[in-house]
Design a protein around this motif. Structure first.
Motif, short mmCIF file in Angstrom:
data_model
loop_
_atom_site.label_atom_id
_atom_site.label_comp_id
_atom_site.label_asym_id
_atom_site.label_seq_id
_atom_site.Cartn_x
_atom_site.Cartn_y
_atom_site.Cartn_z
N THR A 245 21.28 8.64 -10.68
CA THR A 245 21.13 10.06 -10.35
C THR A 245 21.53 10.38 -8.92
N GLN A 246 21.69 9.37 -8.07
CA GLN A 246 22.17 9.59 -6.70
C GLN A 246 23.69 9.54 -6.61
N GLY A 247 24.36 9.32 -7.74
CA GLY A 247 25.81 9.28 -7.75
C GLY A 247 26.40 7.92 -7.41
N GLY B 191 15.37 4.89 -16.53
CA GLY B 191 15.75 6.12 -15.85
C GLY B 191 16.92 6.80 -16.53
N VAL B 192 17.44 7.81 -15.85
CA VAL B 192 18.56 8.59 -16.36
C VAL B 192 19.85 8.13 -15.68
N TYR B 193 20.89 7.91 -16.47
CA TYR B 193 22.18 7.46 -15.96
C TYR B 193 23.31 8.25 -16.63
N MET B 194 24.45 8.26 -15.98
CA MET B 194 25.67 8.80 -16.56
C MET B 194 26.60 7.63 -16.84
#
Length: 70
Positions: A25-27, A50-53
């Motif tokens: 989430t911090q890129g 957690g959440v990821y791309m």
């Protein structure tokens, strides 16, 4: 197309080599791997919940998807 089963991310429709990046989430890119027809999966066991791309970039593919690891 990407699908998550437990901590294994599987890809379908990959016709040539592509690069998969897992971004927090911090890129920040926290995991990077090469996927192709024979190795169409990534093991995400080393990542925290957690959440990821997911970003997949290749000759015939370019997509991003949000995943949630529990």
């Amino acid at each position: 197309k990407a699908s998550l089963t437990g901590r294994t991310l599987s890809f379908t429709g990959i016709k040539s080599a592509a690069t998969a990046e897992i971004i927090n989430t911090q890129g920040q890119v926290v995991l990077k791997g090469t996927i192709d027809i024979t190795t169409a999966s990534l093991n995400l066991a080393s990542l925290d919940a957690g959440v990821y791309m997911i970003r997949v970039i290749g000759k015939n593919v370019n997509f991003a998807k949000k995943i949630i690891l529990k």
